[in-house]
Design a protein around this motif. Structure first.
Motif, mmCIF file in Angstrom:
data_model
loop_
_atom_site.group_PDB
_atom_site.id
_atom_site.type_symbol
_atom_site.label_atom_id
_atom_site.label_comp_id
_atom_site.label_asym_id
_atom_site.label_seq_id
_atom_site.Cartn_x
_atom_site.Cartn_y
_atom_site.Cartn_z
ATOM 1 N N TRP A 199 0.840 -1.211 0.000
ATOM 2 C CA TRP A 199 0.000 0.000 0.000
ATOM 3 C C TRP A 199 0.871 1.257 0.000
ATOM 4 O O TRP A 199 0.601 2.200 -0.738
ATOM 5 C CB TRP A 199 -0.930 -0.065 1.208
ATOM 6 C CG TRP A 199 -1.573 1.230 1.610
ATOM 7 C CD1 TRP A 199 -2.030 2.211 0.783
ATOM 8 C CD2 TRP A 199 -1.845 1.677 2.947
ATOM 9 N NE1 TRP A 199 -2.568 3.251 1.520
ATOM 10 C CE2 TRP A 199 -2.466 2.939 2.841
ATOM 11 C CE3 TRP A 199 -1.634 1.116 4.197
ATOM 12 C CZ2 TRP A 199 -2.862 3.658 3.963
ATOM 13 C CZ3 TRP A 199 -2.048 1.826 5.303
ATOM 14 C CH2 TRP A 199 -2.651 3.086 5.189
ATOM 15 N N TRP A 200 1.930 1.250 0.775
ATOM 16 C CA TRP A 200 2.809 2.410 0.866
ATOM 17 C C TRP A 200 3.906 2.408 -0.214
ATOM 18 O O TRP A 200 4.765 3.277 -0.216
ATOM 19 C CB TRP A 200 3.456 2.462 2.254
ATOM 20 C CG TRP A 200 2.542 3.082 3.267
ATOM 21 C CD1 TRP A 200 1.418 2.551 3.800
ATOM 22 C CD2 TRP A 200 2.679 4.379 3.846
ATOM 23 N NE1 TRP A 200 0.839 3.425 4.685
ATOM 24 C CE2 TRP A 200 1.590 4.558 4.736
ATOM 25 C CE3 TRP A 200 3.606 5.409 3.717
ATOM 26 C CZ2 TRP A 200 1.405 5.713 5.470
ATOM 27 C CZ3 TRP A 200 3.429 6.564 4.461
ATOM 28 C CH2 TRP A 200 2.339 6.716 5.325
ATOM 29 N N GLU A 201 3.872 1.423 -1.085
ATOM 30 C CA GLU A 201 4.840 1.308 -2.184
ATOM 31 C C GLU A 201 6.267 1.261 -1.651
ATOM 32 O O GLU A 201 7.178 1.935 -2.155
ATOM 33 C CB GLU A 201 4.663 2.459 -3.183
ATOM 34 C CG GLU A 201 3.282 2.470 -3.832
ATOM 35 C CD GLU A 201 3.134 3.569 -4.862
ATOM 36 O OE1 GLU A 201 4.093 4.342 -5.067
ATOM 37 O OE2 GLU A 201 2.048 3.665 -5.460
ATOM 38 N N ASP A 211 -6.217 10.600 -1.149
ATOM 39 C CA ASP A 211 -4.795 10.851 -0.920
ATOM 40 C C ASP A 211 -4.201 9.825 0.038
ATOM 41 O O ASP A 211 -3.048 9.427 -0.112
ATOM 42 C CB ASP A 211 -4.595 12.258 -0.346
ATOM 43 C CG ASP A 211 -4.858 13.340 -1.377
ATOM 44 O OD1 ASP A 211 -4.804 13.024 -2.576
ATOM 45 O OD2 ASP A 211 -5.118 14.482 -0.977
ATOM 46 N N LYS A 267 -3.447 6.751 -1.739
ATOM 47 C CA LYS A 267 -2.284 6.966 -2.599
ATOM 48 C C LYS A 267 -1.260 7.736 -1.782
ATOM 49 O O LYS A 267 -1.136 8.957 -1.870
ATOM 50 C CB LYS A 267 -2.657 7.745 -3.846
ATOM 51 C CG LYS A 267 -3.712 7.047 -4.711
ATOM 52 C CD LYS A 267 -4.092 7.898 -5.886
ATOM 53 C CE LYS A 267 -5.149 7.204 -6.748
ATOM 54 N NZ LYS A 267 -5.550 8.042 -7.902
ATOM 55 N N THR A 268 -0.521 7.054 -0.929
ATOM 56 C CA THR A 268 0.309 7.694 0.106
ATOM 57 C C THR A 268 1.374 8.616 -0.432
ATOM 58 O O THR A 268 1.891 9.451 0.303
ATOM 59 C CB THR A 268 0.990 6.609 0.970
ATOM 60 O OG1 THR A 268 1.702 5.710 0.111
ATOM 61 C CG2 THR A 268 -0.046 5.843 1.761
ATOM 62 N N GLN A 269 1.762 8.501 -1.704
ATOM 63 C CA GLN A 269 2.783 9.401 -2.226
ATOM 64 C C GLN A 269 2.295 10.846 -2.288
ATOM 65 O O GLN A 269 3.084 11.773 -2.409
ATOM 66 C CB GLN A 269 3.225 8.952 -3.635
ATOM 67 C CG GLN A 269 2.149 9.053 -4.707
ATOM 68 C CD GLN A 269 1.340 7.767 -4.832
ATOM 69 O OE1 GLN A 269 1.256 7.019 -3.883
ATOM 70 N NE2 GLN A 269 0.758 7.538 -6.002
ATOM 71 N N HIS A 270 0.978 11.059 -2.172
ATOM 72 C CA HIS A 270 0.425 12.397 -2.224
ATOM 73 C C HIS A 270 0.382 13.096 -0.865
ATOM 74 O O HIS A 270 0.000 14.253 -0.789
ATOM 75 C CB HIS A 270 -1.001 12.367 -2.815
ATOM 76 C CG HIS A 270 -1.074 11.862 -4.216
ATOM 77 N ND1 HIS A 270 -0.335 12.404 -5.241
ATOM 78 C CD2 HIS A 270 -1.763 10.828 -4.750
ATOM 79 C CE1 HIS A 270 -0.601 11.751 -6.371
ATOM 80 N NE2 HIS A 270 -1.458 10.785 -6.102
#
Length: 253
Positions: free
Chosen positions: A158-160, A243, A246-249
């Motif tokens: 999930w956190w890539e 967001d 999509k944790t990168q945001h």
């Protein structure tokens, strides 16, 4: 020494005014305990100066002589709390109860079956109630149990973050400090790990004491949903559910 004193009601000031502490004793101290106590008394009295003022209470734990609750707290902590090699980690994005639970994971003081058996309590089994394959220690229940590892793997995806398996809190912390994330991003991720441990322990307790068997499939969903609610309400800048997924945001919060 008090037994040798002839003037039982003599004041400290009058006693110190004598040329010799022995002058009002009915005899000199004898060898052994009396002589040892007399030597100790003389050492205590050395350098004592009395001032012409009324007696008053003085708090010896503070240089100013005034009582403070903090001085008592520091004294109790120094004598009762265990010595740890590192400072307690505290993540403001998650509730106090979750931080305290993570602290207990670190110190291995949760009532796992292994810890309970070490304290002399007779229990039917010390195997993990989730997998029933290994002894239930803190390292196992939170890091090496197949269920915990699978949920942790989902969190990493999930956190890539590259999937990695850790076997203890110390290994997890060493790995956490080494990963490359924005400082705010890393703090939120650490908070998510704390929430993960919280729900694993909650699932474990429901499995043992609950009337119905909880669903393993819901643990990851609860971690994602609850961590979003807690972190979103405690961060200075709010963020959306999209967001969060999509944790990168959210790295610039």
């Amino acid at each position: 020494m008090y037994a040798l004193e002839t003037q039982k009601n003599i004041s400290v000031a009058l006693k110190l005014s004598h040329d010799d502490l022995l002058c009002s004793f009915h005899r000199a101290p004898r060898a052994g305990a009396e002589e040892l106590q007399y030597i100790q008394l003389v050492k205590i009295m050395e350098g004592i100066t009395l001032f012409d003022s009324n007696d008053r209470w003085r708090w010896s734990l503070e240089g100013c002589g005034e009582f403070t609750v903090a001085s008592v707290r520091n004294l109790l902590d120094a004598n009762s709390l265990p010595v740890v090699s590192s400072k307690t980690r505290w993540i403001k994005a998650v509730p106090i109860k979750v931080n305290i639970h993570a602290w207990k994971v670190k110190l291995d003081i949760l009532p796992t079956r292994l810890n309970i058996s070490k304290r002399g309590m007779d229990i039917e089994s010390i195997l993990c109630p989730l997998c029933e394959k290994n002894v239930e220690s803190s390292s196992h229940i939170f890091f090496t149990c197949p269920i915990s590892r699978e949920i942790f793997r989902k969190v990493l995806l999930w956190w890539e973050i590259d999937v990695v398996m850790v076997s203890s809190y110390d290994e997890w912390l060493e790995w956490l400090l080494s990963i490359r994330l924005h400082s705010k991003h890393k703090e939120l991720f650490e908070g998510v790990c704390y929430v993960l441990w919280w729900y694993i322990w909650n699932f474990r307790n429901k499995s043992i004491f609950g009337s119905a068997c909880p669903s393993k499939a819901l643990i990851f969903e609860e971690v994602v949903t609850r961590s979003f609610i807690w972190c979103n309400h405690r961060c200075k800048k709010s963020f959306s559910w999209v967001d969060w997924l999509k944790t990168q945001h959210i790295g610039t919060l």
